[in-house]
Design an enzyme around this catalytic site. Structure first.
Site, mmCIF file in Angstrom:
data_model
loop_
_atom_site.group_PDB
_atom_site.id
_atom_site.type_symbol
_atom_site.label_atom_id
_atom_site.label_comp_id
_atom_site.label_asym_id
_atom_site.label_seq_id
_atom_site.Cartn_x
_atom_site.Cartn_y
_atom_site.Cartn_z
ATOM 1 N N ASN A 74 0.831 -1.199 0.000
ATOM 2 C CA ASN A 74 0.000 0.000 0.000
ATOM 3 C C ASN A 74 0.871 1.256 0.000
ATOM 4 O O ASN A 74 1.016 1.912 -1.028
ATOM 5 C CB ASN A 74 -0.942 -0.022 1.216
ATOM 6 C CG ASN A 74 -1.865 1.170 1.262
ATOM 7 O OD1 ASN A 74 -1.826 2.023 0.386
ATOM 8 N ND2 ASN A 74 -2.679 1.258 2.279
ATOM 9 N N ASP A 75 1.471 1.588 1.126
ATOM 10 C CA ASP A 75 2.232 2.835 1.237
ATOM 11 C C ASP A 75 3.325 2.967 0.183
ATOM 12 O O ASP A 75 3.598 4.069 -0.278
ATOM 13 C CB ASP A 75 2.871 2.938 2.623
ATOM 14 C CG ASP A 75 1.818 3.136 3.705
ATOM 15 O OD1 ASP A 75 0.789 3.753 3.408
ATOM 16 O OD2 ASP A 75 2.032 2.654 4.827
ATOM 17 N N VAL A 76 3.935 1.844 -0.207
ATOM 18 C CA VAL A 76 5.052 1.912 -1.144
ATOM 19 C C VAL A 76 4.602 2.256 -2.564
ATOM 20 O O VAL A 76 5.422 2.427 -3.451
ATOM 21 C CB VAL A 76 5.863 0.593 -1.177
ATOM 22 C CG1 VAL A 76 6.461 0.329 0.181
ATOM 23 C CG2 VAL A 76 5.024 -0.568 -1.631
ATOM 24 N N THR A 77 3.266 2.384 -2.766
ATOM 25 C CA THR A 77 2.762 2.778 -4.085
ATOM 26 C C THR A 77 2.093 4.142 -4.034
ATOM 27 O O THR A 77 1.572 4.615 -5.036
ATOM 28 C CB THR A 77 1.695 1.776 -4.566
ATOM 29 O OG1 THR A 77 0.570 1.843 -3.672
ATOM 30 C CG2 THR A 77 2.221 0.358 -4.587
ATOM 31 N N ALA A 121 1.530 3.582 7.715
ATOM 32 C CA ALA A 121 1.825 4.998 7.895
ATOM 33 C C ALA A 121 0.556 5.775 8.247
ATOM 34 O O ALA A 121 0.619 6.936 8.631
ATOM 35 C CB ALA A 121 2.449 5.570 6.631
#
Lengths: 100, 464
Positions: free
Chosen positions: B393-396, B434
């Site tokens: 999720n956050d890494v995209t 996050a």
């Protein structure tokens, strides 16, 4: 004036940090998990200290306090050595190239 | 065996350890590297037996303990599932730490066995070295135990913080230095025990405030500590193999910590001081659910991917939790039969430890030359038809590139939004660790697949 042998060992230490720095940067990121398990295994070379401690007991008294700590350290380090190298080997066996 | 000869052999085993790490520069040479490591270890152990030269009853017990430990280690190594690798490594770190403490204790109790002087008058340099080895070893031990408990899920991954935490840690850190100072002056064993006890406490205190998602940094950091502890003991024992190895492991862990921090665009101190993510969660919850999302099922996803010419797969921790890697491989095989080009994109901090995703994909027989790092593949999203995001999720999140206010601003992200369509396999719309809403969920070219990663992937395989 004579140089303290400590300085020689310290030189080895500092140079090894540099060797480690360059060698580890060249490790491919896909192998970072095996890198952690193998560094784990090799840091268990601390077992040499454990063996010296364990065998320091006299012939009449194999188990004195200091040697007991040595035996315990051997046990812990041995788990790590065998576990670390074998699990690394198991992981590395799985990395395969595309079949042509 | 003479001291000079054994020192030479220790040097050889140190070099073999360097070659073991060098081998990891590519998967082809890595297996040979591991054999170098194993030979280095065998040499070091044999030389130690020969140089001690005591082949009495003690040796029998040494071999018995070696065998028991070895059997336990081998058993664990063969049984452990690949998804549990982070907690295994954390557990192993704790063993190295404790072994360092035990060796330091025996050296303190019986210094004459190590040529360090006698009880009550240990050489000053040796005393400092063994105190440092013991303190770092104790911190590594208790810190790794906490990391293990958090990774295993026995302890909650949420950061534990309290007022005055940093001041308490600072006081304890300073008291370690003071204790070592007085220990060197008085040689009192009580001070030595106090030193070890406080170090155990410090290890616990520095790991509890760090959140579960920062575990890649924690594991790398503890890896580094275990190396420095080994080096400290190496100086005490005047053993080259141990000094070289300690330095190698110490710098290796430090570099991995650096890479992980860079992957999150956070400073090392920001991570270890902890507490990120716990506060922002509430704000993100409010403006969710108002925007419409496109909701799809397995058939839609199968249709989209079958008609694509290229698909990029973005795995994250969710894939590991759901054990979806094997189902994913089957899906990719089916797509390849349809002539679709498939590759995998791995973010540096995907998973719970460095390289975690790569190992899981390798376990599922994914060839390593189809798996790419962020910098290698990020430009390819623009030419790709479908990005299949599974458990990430956050890494995209494109907000890392656009909104300077966002806590993840500046973090390198995978540009999945540039592909023609994006498939998100997620259990719900909840934000990642996050605590930030992902704008991608609401875009026109995004299709959300709400399901368990493994079940959804299996269903897609069926409809293909």
């Amino acid at each position: 004036m004579e140089i303290d042998p400590f300085i020689f060992r310290f030189s080895i230490f500092i140079l090894s940090i540099f060797v480690g720095y360059y060698v580890v940067w060249s490790v491919t990121p896909s192998l970072h998990t095996p890198l952690m398990s193998v560094t784990n295994a090799i840091s268990s070379v601390i077992i040499v200290g454990a063996i010296i401690a364990a065998l320091a007991g006299s012939a009449e008294k194999v188990f004195e306090t200091s040697s007991i700590f040595g035996y315990l350290a051997i046990l812990l380090a041995a788990v790590n050595i065998f576990g670390g190298f074998l699990v690394t080997q198991r992981m590395l066996q799985m990395y395969k190239k595309k079949k042509k | 065996m003479s001291a000079n000869l054994s020192a030479t052999f220790y040097l050889i085993s140190g070099i073999l350890f360097i070659l073991a790490l060098r081998g990891l520069s590519s998967p082809e040479t890595s297996r040979r590297g591991n054999y170098f490591g194993i030979s280095g270890m065998i040499i070091a152990i044999l030389v130690t037996f020969l140089s001690v030269g005591n082949f009495g009853q003690g040796l029998v017990f040494v071999l018995i303990f070696l065998l028991i430990g070895g059997l336990v280690g081998a058993f664990i190594a063969f049984r452990i599932p690949m998804t549990a690798m982070p907690e295994l490594v954390a557990g192993f770190h704790s063993l190295v730490g404790l072994a360092a403490v035990f060796v330091a204790i025996s050296a303190f109790l019986k210094p004459d066995a190590f040529n360090l002087g006698s009880v009550g008058s240990i050489k000053l340099a040796s005393l400092i070295e063994m105190s440092l080895g013991a303190a770092i070893g104790a911190i590594t031990f208790s810190g790794s135990i906490i990391a293990f408990l958090k990774l295993r899920g026995i302890m909650s991954g949420a950061p534990i913080t309290f007022t005055g935490q940093h001041i308490l840690n600072l006081i304890l850190g300073i008291s370690i230095i003071i204790l070592i100072f007085y220990l060197c002056r008085s040689q009192s064993s009580n001070l030595f025990w106090a030193l070890i006890a406080i170090s155990f406490l410090v290890g616990i205190l520095i790991i509890i405030p760090i959140g579960g998602a920062d575990m890649p940094v924690v594991i790398s950091m503890l890896n580094s500590y275990s190396g420095w502890a080994a080096a400290g003991i190496g100086f005490t024992l005047e053993n080259t193999a141990l000094i070289i190895t300690g330095a190698l492991v110490g710098s290796s862990g430090a570099i991995l910590s650096y890479i992980m921090c860079k992957g999150m665009n956070r400073s090392f101190f920001n991570v270890i001081l902890g507490g990120w993510g716990a506060t922002e969660q509430s704000g993100a919850d409010k403006n969710r659910e108002q925007k419409p999302v496109k909701n799809g099922n397995a058939d839609d996803a199968a249709f989209l991917m079958k008609n694509a010419s290229s698909v990029i797969i973005v795995p994250g921790y969710g894939m590991a939790v759901a054990q979806a890697q094997h189902a994913l491989r089957e899906m990719v095989d089916a797509l390849k039969k349809n002539g679709v080009k498939v590759s995998y994109a791995i973010h540096p901090v995907a998973g719970r430890m460095p390289g975690h995703m790569n190992v899981l994909l390798a376990e599922a027989n994914v060839p390593y030359d189809e798996v790419f790092e962020l910098e290698e593949i990020n430009n390819d999203f623009a030419n790709c038809d479908v990005a299949y995001v599974i458990g990430a999720n956050d890494v995209t999140n494109p907000v890392a590139k656009s909104d300077p206010q966002s806590p993840i601003y500046g973090m390198p992200v995978l540009d999945v939004e540039k592909s023609k369509s994006v498939l998100f396999v997620k259990r719900s719309l909840s934000p990642g660790y996050a605590g930030i809403d992902n704008d991608l969920f609401y875009r026109d070219n995004t299709l959300m697949l709400f399901a368990d990663a493994k079940k959804m992937t299996e269903e897609i395989v069926k409809s293909l």
